[in-house]
Design a protein around this motif. Sequence first.
Motif, PDB file in Angstrom:
ATOM      1  N   ALA A 148       0.839  -1.201   0.000  1.00 27.87           N
ATOM      2  CA  ALA A 148       0.000   0.000   0.000  1.00 27.87           C
ATOM      3  C   ALA A 148       0.871   1.247   0.000  1.00 27.87           C
ATOM      4  O   ALA A 148       0.613   2.202  -0.744  1.00 27.87           O
ATOM      5  CB  ALA A 148      -0.921  -0.013   1.219  1.00 27.87           C
ATOM      6  N   ALA A 149       1.923   1.218   0.815  1.00 29.00           N
ATOM      7  CA  ALA A 149       2.808   2.373   0.864  1.00 29.00           C
ATOM      8  C   ALA A 149       3.520   2.562  -0.470  1.00 29.00           C
ATOM      9  O   ALA A 149       3.723   3.691  -0.935  1.00 29.00           O
ATOM     10  CB  ALA A 149       3.819   2.212   1.998  1.00 29.00           C
ATOM     11  N   ARG A 152       1.204   4.236  -2.892  1.00 24.37           N
ATOM     12  CA  ARG A 152       1.063   5.635  -2.506  1.00 24.37           C
ATOM     13  C   ARG A 152       2.264   6.447  -2.990  1.00 24.37           C
ATOM     14  O   ARG A 152       2.120   7.546  -3.513  1.00 24.37           O
ATOM     15  CB  ARG A 152       0.962   5.701  -0.969  1.00 24.37           C
ATOM     16  CG  ARG A 152       0.779   7.086  -0.389  1.00 24.37           C
ATOM     17  CD  ARG A 152      -0.652   7.545  -0.500  1.00 24.37           C
ATOM     18  NE  ARG A 152      -0.821   8.905   0.007  1.00 24.37           N
ATOM     19  CZ  ARG A 152      -1.683   9.780  -0.483  1.00 24.37           C
ATOM     20  NH1 ARG A 152      -2.442   9.430  -1.511  1.00 24.37           N
ATOM     21  NH2 ARG A 152      -1.800  10.976   0.022  1.00 24.37           N
ATOM     22  N   GLU A 153       3.432   5.876  -2.805  1.00 30.58           N
ATOM     23  CA  GLU A 153       4.634   6.596  -3.179  1.00 30.58           C
ATOM     24  C   GLU A 153       4.771   6.709  -4.696  1.00 30.58           C
ATOM     25  O   GLU A 153       5.054   7.786  -5.227  1.00 30.58           O
ATOM     26  CB  GLU A 153       5.852   5.879  -2.582  1.00 30.58           C
ATOM     27  CG  GLU A 153       6.968   6.846  -2.232  1.00 30.58           C
ATOM     28  CD  GLU A 153       8.154   6.103  -1.661  1.00 30.58           C
ATOM     29  OE1 GLU A 153       7.941   5.298  -0.726  1.00 30.58           O
ATOM     30  OE2 GLU A 153       9.263   6.319  -2.158  1.00 30.58           O
ATOM     31  N   TRP A 160      -4.348   6.288  -3.012  1.00 25.35           N
ATOM     32  CA  TRP A 160      -4.126   5.653  -1.722  1.00 25.35           C
ATOM     33  C   TRP A 160      -3.806   4.186  -1.920  1.00 25.35           C
ATOM     34  O   TRP A 160      -4.180   3.598  -2.930  1.00 25.35           O
ATOM     35  CB  TRP A 160      -5.352   5.811  -0.830  1.00 25.35           C
ATOM     36  CG  TRP A 160      -5.528   7.225  -0.377  1.00 25.35           C
ATOM     37  CD1 TRP A 160      -6.389   8.145  -0.901  1.00 25.35           C
ATOM     38  CD2 TRP A 160      -4.817   7.890   0.673  1.00 25.35           C
ATOM     39  NE1 TRP A 160      -6.261   9.344  -0.244  1.00 25.35           N
ATOM     40  CE2 TRP A 160      -5.300   9.217   0.717  1.00 25.35           C
ATOM     41  CE3 TRP A 160      -3.810   7.504   1.555  1.00 25.35           C
ATOM     42  CZ2 TRP A 160      -4.808  10.149   1.636  1.00 25.35           C
ATOM     43  CZ3 TRP A 160      -3.327   8.428   2.469  1.00 25.35           C
ATOM     44  CH2 TRP A 160      -3.823   9.731   2.501  1.00 25.35           C
ATOM     45  N   GLY A 161      -3.134   3.604  -0.935  1.00 20.37           N
ATOM     46  CA  GLY A 161      -2.750   2.207  -1.054  1.00 20.37           C
ATOM     47  C   GLY A 161      -3.901   1.275  -0.729  1.00 20.37           C
ATOM     48  O   GLY A 161      -4.193   0.334  -1.463  1.00 20.37           O
ATOM     49  N   HIS A 214       2.248   4.140   8.069  1.00 18.75           N
ATOM     50  CA  HIS A 214       2.573   3.809   6.679  1.00 18.75           C
ATOM     51  C   HIS A 214       2.034   4.840   5.699  1.00 18.75           C
ATOM     52  O   HIS A 214       2.365   4.802   4.522  1.00 18.75           O
ATOM     53  CB  HIS A 214       2.022   2.421   6.343  1.00 18.75           C
ATOM     54  CG  HIS A 214       2.513   1.347   7.262  1.00 18.75           C
ATOM     55  ND1 HIS A 214       3.778   0.817   7.182  1.00 18.75           N
ATOM     56  CD2 HIS A 214       1.918   0.717   8.296  1.00 18.75           C
ATOM     57  CE1 HIS A 214       3.931  -0.104   8.133  1.00 18.75           C
ATOM     58  NE2 HIS A 214       2.811  -0.175   8.825  1.00 18.75           N
ATOM     59  N   ALA A 216      -0.605   5.024   4.155  1.00 22.18           N
ATOM     60  CA  ALA A 216      -1.112   4.338   2.974  1.00 22.18           C
ATOM     61  C   ALA A 216      -2.631   4.369   2.914  1.00 22.18           C
ATOM     62  O   ALA A 216      -3.236   3.949   1.936  1.00 22.18           O
ATOM     63  CB  ALA A 216      -0.644   2.886   2.970  1.00 22.18           C
ATOM     64  N   THR A 236      -8.081   4.399  -4.753  1.00 22.10           N
ATOM     65  CA  THR A 236      -7.336   3.491  -3.882  1.00 22.10           C
ATOM     66  C   THR A 236      -7.003   2.219  -4.650  1.00 22.10           C
ATOM     67  O   THR A 236      -7.773   1.783  -5.507  1.00 22.10           O
ATOM     68  CB  THR A 236      -8.122   3.134  -2.607  1.00 22.10           C
ATOM     69  OG1 THR A 236      -7.347   2.224  -1.836  1.00 22.10           O
ATOM     70  CG2 THR A 236      -9.455   2.480  -2.922  1.00 22.10           C
TER      71      THR A 236
END
Lengths: 398, 295
Positions: A148-149, A152-153, A160-161, A214, A216, A236
Amino acid sequence: MYYPVAVGGALTDVIDGLVAEFENEHPDITVNAIYAGNYDDTRVRAMSAIEAGEAPQLSVLFSIDLFDLLEQDAIVAFDEVIESDEEREWLDSFYPGLMENGQIDGQTYGIPFQRSTIVLYWNKDAFEAAGLDPETPPENWEEMAEMAAAVREASGGEQWGVMVPSTGYPYWMFQAFAFQNGHRLMNEEGTEVYFDDPAAIEALEYWVSLAEEHEAMPDGTIEWGTLRQNFLEESTAMMWHSTGNLTAVRNEASFDFGVAMLPMNTQRGSPTGGGNFYLFKDTTEEEQRAAMTFIRWMTDPERAAAWSIETGYMGVSPASYETEALRNYVEEFPPAAVARDQLEHATAELATYQGGRVRRALDNAVQAALTGQMTPEEALKQAQAEADAALRRYARSR
Amino acid sequence: MVIQNADRRMQVYGALLLLPAAVLLGTFAYLPTVATLVNSFFLPGFRGAPPAFVGLENYAMLVEDATFWKVARNNLLYALGTIPTSIALALGMALFVNARLPGRGLVRMAYFTPTILPMIAAANVWMFFYAPQIGLFNKLLGALGLSGVNWLGDPGVALTSVIVMTVWKEAGFFMIFYLAALQSIPPELKEASDLEGTSRWSFFWRVTFPLLMPTTLFVLINALINAVRVVDHLFILTKGGPNNATNLLLYYVYENAFSFFDRTYAATITVVILLVLAVVATLKFTVLDRRTHYQ
């Protein structure tokens, strides 16, 4: 008959179609199917009808309403109505995991109908864009947080993760986290809850960490009702939601998606969920027989298969997955079997006496922790105290 | 003798005229009130057993019930947030559409539209306005380069979000009353004050506003009733969450009665609400009524 729809979509049309078909086949029985909102609203409609002296013969209500319906003396056991061995066999034809919330003291009060588990939906395109293997969903808590992170990155904060809904049925989602951490939140008799156990606190800490640590998952609560739209609009990459959304997601998704069992920590797990058929008291024997005929018709393997295909809810009996229709469907669209496969790792949904109050206490705790008003430990301690008080009040009225 | 007979006939006549209203009031207002009061002294029965008398126990529970106090406080904030704003807005809109402006009918209709939408439908639309990632408001904020707000999911702003929607919904309704009142103000007053060279500002404060007082009072009472009564949108928007941040009194009553199956505790809360409303009504009759100038 009152029935709820908790996942949105055009399920009322599906029900109307089924009812019309049934009435065609059984001209002597009239079924009046009334859509009554979500599970809570439907219970209110049914209970007020009883109060007004116009009890419905049957209804689809929350599978966990059992204790409350018993407390209100509103329902009869199917065991009292069935007559033949054939009917006894029918009663035994469902997945035992789905019967857990509908049985007490060896009596069956709820017949599974629109049943679900929580599953993980993931956006394969988003996974690919983030450099993850699009075909591999997270196996465990750690992986889910990392993936998830990563999403997001990679999206530069655009996406969103993961989102886990925290309105509507927060206790349900929390129960999944707790069970994955090896913890069951209540006893089978429905008289005790264990919200402030260390394993439960750890589970809530993990949920909170998805946003806090996180980064996320968005801060604050995530709305149950709009989450599917969030997923479809790719805001997401993953969501936890009822399998009852599956067909709607399939029809509307403009990207490649997958469905997986929820990630595990010490074990896999998801609570079951959804609605059961109940038979009501204060009806004539003839009406009860007619209601039985309808319920048997609705849960017939072929019909259960069709219902599962049209909604994403589970086929409620092993036989339904052996029908040609559902076999072919699962072959062509494997996500349709995830909820069933997960059943092996499922637990009964949180159900106790004073269920509304107890669930509400837990809902509040989850929301208080997610919105940063309290630490998970404080929140769950408070929920435990509130639930204990509610159960004490129940014990008094008994 | 003859006079007495006629007198009695008039009395019977009067009583008969009152009868329908008395029956309706009795059935739908007084009887339930008494039943509620009685219920509040019992515990719910188990499996059809008769309820048990427990005296003031439910009231003791209420005093200790942190949720109740939070809900009461929410409701007070909700009333303070919705009532003055929607009344001021309604008056402003009414003055605006009472003036001669092009497309007046259209503007009036636009202002009134929220009122005729069912609350549930409106709330469903607003839920998507408020949705954090995909909602209208955050998309607008995003276009301005601002990061969004979790309107309904953040306990700090959730109640305000609900208040904003209520004001949007109610102002147009109150506007109609103000508009009607404005149109019933005799134009001679305006003409006379124009001759005297009164400024628009002092004409409004010295003439229009006092003449609108009965309407303001009416609207105020309505807004107050609504602040205690309107709960429909909570079902859709927040269910009282997160963590009771938007829970209001009547929704809490509903929850207790129908989600928790605890009718007697719901009755207890209702009695308390009734008492508070009775105090407010007394204030209204003794203080406000005397200060209101009727035409």
